[in-house]
Design an enzyme around this catalytic site. Structure first.
Site, PDB file in Angstrom:
ATOM      1  N   CYS A   1      23.388 -40.093  32.883  1.00 25.84           N
ATOM      2  CA  CYS A   1      22.518 -41.245  33.093  1.00 25.84           C
ATOM      3  C   CYS A   1      23.382 -42.464  33.423  1.00 25.84           C
ATOM      4  O   CYS A   1      23.891 -43.132  32.532  1.00 25.84           O
ATOM      5  CB  CYS A   1      21.683 -41.506  31.846  1.00 25.84           C
ATOM      6  SG  CYS A   1      20.518 -42.850  32.061  1.00 25.84           S
ATOM      7  N   ILE A   2      23.577 -42.683  34.714  1.00 27.04           N
ATOM      8  CA  ILE A   2      24.262 -43.893  35.168  1.00 27.04           C
ATOM      9  C   ILE A   2      23.452 -44.486  36.319  1.00 27.04           C
ATOM     10  O   ILE A   2      22.723 -43.782  37.013  1.00 27.04           O
ATOM     11  CB  ILE A   2      25.731 -43.644  35.610  1.00 27.04           C
ATOM     12  CG1 ILE A   2      25.823 -42.593  36.701  1.00 27.04           C
ATOM     13  CG2 ILE A   2      26.589 -43.284  34.422  1.00 27.04           C
ATOM     14  CD1 ILE A   2      27.222 -42.431  37.283  1.00 27.04           C
TER      15      ILE A   2
END
Length: 170
Positions: A90-91
């Site tokens: 999750c970036i």
């Protein structure tokens, strides 16, 4: 037509990566006949808790790449505030382009078609080096990172050891 263009682009990026090489990661196709699924091995960045680890991930590209981002998921166990418990990364740059409905990210922080496999993987390496517990995908890891750094370090060290002992190659 879009599928052909995206496949050509992915093959070009793979060839570029093979030519230049990297000390930080290796990447290739999972199946030579499918340019949309890549296997990436990230070498734990030196000077970080992840140093010495061999973290294997899968990148799955949509047929309309580069207009939409791929999904990245670690197959190797990893303990990190910005990696979900199932390994999903999750970036910001892997989030769909445009406005963030929650208001946390500016559009320029999200996916842009100028990103390449290399820029994605380098962003993930930066994420490993600089966890962001204020925007966690793994709330438990973020909480431990903030409240019990010694325990967090031990869990990461176990993941590093496990990645060295039980590498995932296929």
């Amino acid at each position: 037509m879009a599928t052909e263009k995206s496949a050509l682009l992915l093959h070009r990026q793979l060839n570029d990566l093979r030519k230049q090489g990297s000390d930080c990661f290796s990447a290739g196709l999972l199946d030579d006949n499918d340019p949309y699924i890549w296997r990436v091995t990230i070498f734990g960045p030196s000077g970080t808790l992840y140093e010495g680890g061999l973290f294997v991930a899968e990148l799955r590209f949509p047929k309309d790449y580069p207009n939409r981002p791929p999904k990245m998921k670690f197959l190797t166990e990893i303990w990190h505030p910005n990696v979900e418990s199932d390994g999903s990364v999750c970036i910001s740059i892997l989030h769909e382009p445009g406005e963030d409905k929650w208001g946390y990210e500016r559009p320029e922080e999200r996916w842009l078609p100028i990103h390449s496999v290399e820029s994605i993987v380098m962003s993930v390496i930066t994420m490993l080096s600089e966890p962001n517990p204020d925007s966690p995908a793994n709330v438990d890891a973020a909480k431990e990172f903030r409240e019990n750094p010694a325990s967090f370090k031990k869990r990461v060290a176990r993941c590093v050891r496990k990645s060295q002992e039980e590498p995932i190659w296929d």
